[in-house]
Structures are given as C-alpha cells and as structure tokens.
Design a protein around this motif. Structure first.
Motif, PDB file in Angstrom:
ATOM      1  N   GLU A  62       0.824  -1.213   0.000  1.00  0.00           N
ATOM      2  CA  GLU A  62       0.000   0.000   0.000  1.00  0.00           C
ATOM      3  C   GLU A  62       0.861   1.267   0.000  1.00  0.00           C
ATOM      4  OE1 GLU A  62      -3.310   0.183   2.628  1.00  0.00           O
ATOM      5  OE2 GLU A  62      -3.781  -1.975   2.438  1.00  0.00           O
ATOM      6  N   GLY A  95       3.513   0.658  -3.466  1.00  0.00           N
ATOM      7  CA  GLY A  95       2.885   0.358  -4.751  1.00  0.00           C
ATOM      8  C   GLY A  95       3.638  -0.721  -5.520  1.00  0.00           C
ATOM      9  N   LYS A  96       3.935  -0.448  -6.783  1.00  0.00           N
ATOM     10  CA  LYS A  96       4.574  -1.454  -7.647  1.00  0.00           C
ATOM     11  C   LYS A  96       6.016  -1.780  -7.241  1.00  0.00           C
ATOM     12  CE  LYS A  96       1.790  -0.488 -11.751  1.00  0.00           C
ATOM     13  NZ  LYS A  96       1.799  -0.043 -13.176  1.00  0.00           N
TER      14      LYS A  96
END
Length: 417
Positions: free
Chosen positions: A244, A247-248
């Motif tokens: 969260e 991210g990526k």
C-alpha cells in the motif's frame, strides 16, 4: 584446544575484518546490583561458552578460523551513566559498529547503563557467533547469576565441524556429486550477474515501539480464534503495508528465519549458534483480506518448514566457501526479492521477579546490516507485551517511509481487535 573454521553462514555474518555486524540485546531492570556481581557473572558465562574464549584468526589460512586464546581477557564491561529512558537506543547504535578485532579480547561485550534503581543491560556480540535464541540464553544466564552469584553452570563442547551433525543415513558420495553441480550452477549464476555500483550509503536507523498487554492479548486471542499464528499475521500485515505504501515497488515477499534447534536438537537452547534456515513467504495475488493471506501464509510456512533439511543445508553450505565473497558482494549491492526479513522470536522465557531486582522489560534484538536491502523487523513478547524493532538504512528505505509502513501494518493488525 578450539580451532574451527567459520561455517559458510558464519563467514557471511562475519563479512570481513573491517565490517561489523553486531547483535545488541537489551533488558531493563529495576533494583540495585553490585558491580562485582556483574563481573563475576561475566566470568562464569565466559567459562561456559567456548566461543566466548576464542578470537577469529584471519591470517593463518585461506578462510577465517575460531581459535581459542589461552590468555584471553575477560568479557569487557562498559558502564555508562543513565540520563534518560532513551540512552539504550544511543548506546545500541554505537555498539552496532564496534569491531571485535583484538584476538586477545572475547567476541562479546556488556554495556551497563547505570542509573539510580534502574538500569539497562546490553549484550553486544558479533552476529557470526549467535542468533536471537543465543542472546536470550546469555541474558537469562546473566540475570540469574546477578541474583544468585553462587549458581554454577556447566561448559559444553564445541562441535568440530558440520560433519558432527550429519544424519546416519547421509550418502556422502551422492551429496558430493550434488554439491559439485550446485557449485557449478552458482558460479554460472554469479558470472551472469551484472556488476552493480549500488551500495548502502545511508545511515542505519532503528524504530522501536511496543504494544500494551491489552492489544497484545487481543491480537493473540483473535489469531487463536481464526486458526492462524501471530507470525503469519505479522507477515501478511507487513507485506500488505509495503504494497500500500510502495505500490509497484513492493516485492510481496518476506524472509523468515527459523530456529535451527527445531531440526538439530543437539544444539541446545543455551548454546551459542549463528545459523538459522530461512523460509521465503509470498503475498498471494488478488484482493484477499489480511486474515485470508495470513491463513495462506501459515499453511505455506508449515509446508516449507517440513521440507527443511537443516543438517544437509549446513553441510552443503560448507561446499560453497569459494563463493562466499561473491555472496557478500551481491548482498551489499542487490535490492533482493523481498520486502523485509521478519523474525518473530515469540514469548521470551526469562523470569520477571528476582530476589534483588525486577526485570521490567525486554527490548527486541537490534542489528545494522551492511546489505543494500537491510530491512529487518524483530518482534518479541514479554510480560504480555509485543515489542518491535524495525531497522534499515536511509538510502534504501527512508525512515519517514518506514514509519508509514510500520503505522499501516499496525493499523492492519489491530483493526479487527
């Protein structure tokens, strides 16, 4: 006379002559203790543990050896005046970078942050001689001897090589063929790796916090009711938090060390030992809840632990000595395939009430790894309170971002209790 080559895993934790990796383990006590009792306790502990009577010989042979020193000095005691409740943190950060270079001095030190009726005691040891269980044993012995200086402890023999742990049905000829193949494959793997200029150039830091007994008990009871382990919940919550916040960039994996004593009972809980097999645990793809992920993680963890052949792993590691320097170089320059190394030591088995003092709390072990990805979370539970130490370096994971991950993971863990 002790003379034993460092195991492959010990060599990785040793790194080299000029790179410290020290484990620091802290206990806070209330009460007065005489200095002579501390020194007497350290003497008895040193007499019990063979590795505390050795230095590391780096010059005589190709690889480093633990070598017993007949005239080794006593375990040093450094006394610091206690000024605040946070002195232990500053002293821990100092001790992370202590070099145990002098072969006439033991591979351990005790720091006593001495106040009026309250003190912190910090064990400091190179990680190449001990794991978390070893540190707990040393703290238990120290506190017991401080309370009862007449207590006697029996020394134990050090193993001569990993061959001492091999099972009776070990097929040496077959395993040697495997080892040659694995070594060839590993050489090819390292040859194909691009040389990276990345390295850990940021300051190491520590984030410490503790959940009170109410929250800790509610988490424990909820895990029992859901049929999951606290460790599985921790893994699920932290992987989700990394996802969260990052991210990526998040890897969706944690590395979990497992106490080798589960697999090799000859290594007792009160023996110093540094090797811990590890298990890689992934976060399942999709939008599953933290609890659902925790169930999957518990199942996978049990399956992977069942497959661990620790005795063979130790032996196979010894065949990989020619590649240790390359392994260390990769650890120093690779971001790795995991978000964090998560070590949950569980409930700490040390008494609370002594005749002459009280053990108020235990602070989870801390360590400053020189690796590029040095993200490490250690948890312990004492007096029904979960304690956390989160360590990394500013270059790889800025402290501000680590705090966001820690807060998100705590929110995920406590939202259902």
């Amino acid at each position: 006379m002790i003379r034993r080559k460092l195991m492959m895993v010990e060599r990785i934790m040793y790194v080299d002559h000029d790179t410290p990796i020290n484990l620091v383990f802290t206990a806070k006590i209330k009460g007065e203790i005489p200095e002579e009792n501390v020194k007497a306790a350290l003497k008895k502990i040193q007499q019990k543990h063979p590795l505390l009577r050795t230095g590391i010989d780096r010059q005589s042979e190709k690889y480093p050896f633990f070598t017993e020193e007949k005239e080794i000095e006593s375990i040093p005691l450094r006394i610091v005046e206690r000024k605040t409740d946070h002195d232990w943190l500053q002293e821990s950060e100092k001790e992370w970078f202590r070099l145990f270079k002098d072969e006439k001095k033991p591979l351990a030190q005790l720091v006593w942050i001495k106040g009026t009726n309250v003190s912190e005691l910090l064990w400091v040891m190179p990680h190449c001689i001990c794991d978390g269980t070893s540190a707990v044993a040393l703290m238990r012995e120290l506190l017991g001897l401080l309370d009862n200086p007449s207590f006697e402890m029996n020394p134990y023999p050090i193993f001569s090589s990993v061959d001492d742990f091999l099972p009776l049905d070990f097929n040496l000829k077959r395993e040697k063929r495997k080892a040659r193949l694995y070594l060839l494959m590993a050489r090819f793997f390292f040859m194909m790796q691009r040389k990276s200029k990345k390295k850990n150039i940021g300051d190491n830091y520590l984030i410490h916090w503790r959940e009170d007994s109410s929250i800790t008990n509610r988490i424990t009871e909820k895990c029992k009711a859901e049929g999951i382990s606290v460790h599985a919940l921790l893994c699920a919550a932290y992987m989700q938090a990394f996802k969260e916040i990052q991210g990526k960039q998040a890897k969706g994996k944690v590395i979990s060390p497992v106490d080798v004593r589960h697999f090799i009972p000859e290594i007792k809980k009160d023996h110093l030992f540094a090797f811990a097999p590890t298990v890689e645990l992934p976060l399942k793809k999709g939008n599953q809840s933290v609890m659902d992920n925790a169930r999957e993680i518990k199942k996978e963890l049990l399956q992977k632990i069942e497959k661990i052949e620790a005795r063979k792993l130790l032996w196979m590691g010894e065949q990989m000595h020619p590649l240790v320097d390359r392994m260390i170089t990769m650890l120093k320059s690779s971001t790795g395939g995991h978000d964090i190394t998560l070590s949950n030591m569980g409930r700490i088995d040390i008494p609370n009430d002594y005749k002459h003092f009280t053990l108020e709390t235990i602070i989870s072990p801390t360590v400053a790894f020189p690796w590029l990805n040095s993200n490490t979370l250690v948890t312990t539970t004492y007096n029904q309170q979960m304690d956390f130490t989160f360590m990394s370096n500013e270059h790889f994971l800025p402290k501000e971002e680590a705090l966001k991950i820690k807060n998100k993971a705590t929110e995920l863990m406590t939202s259902f209790v």
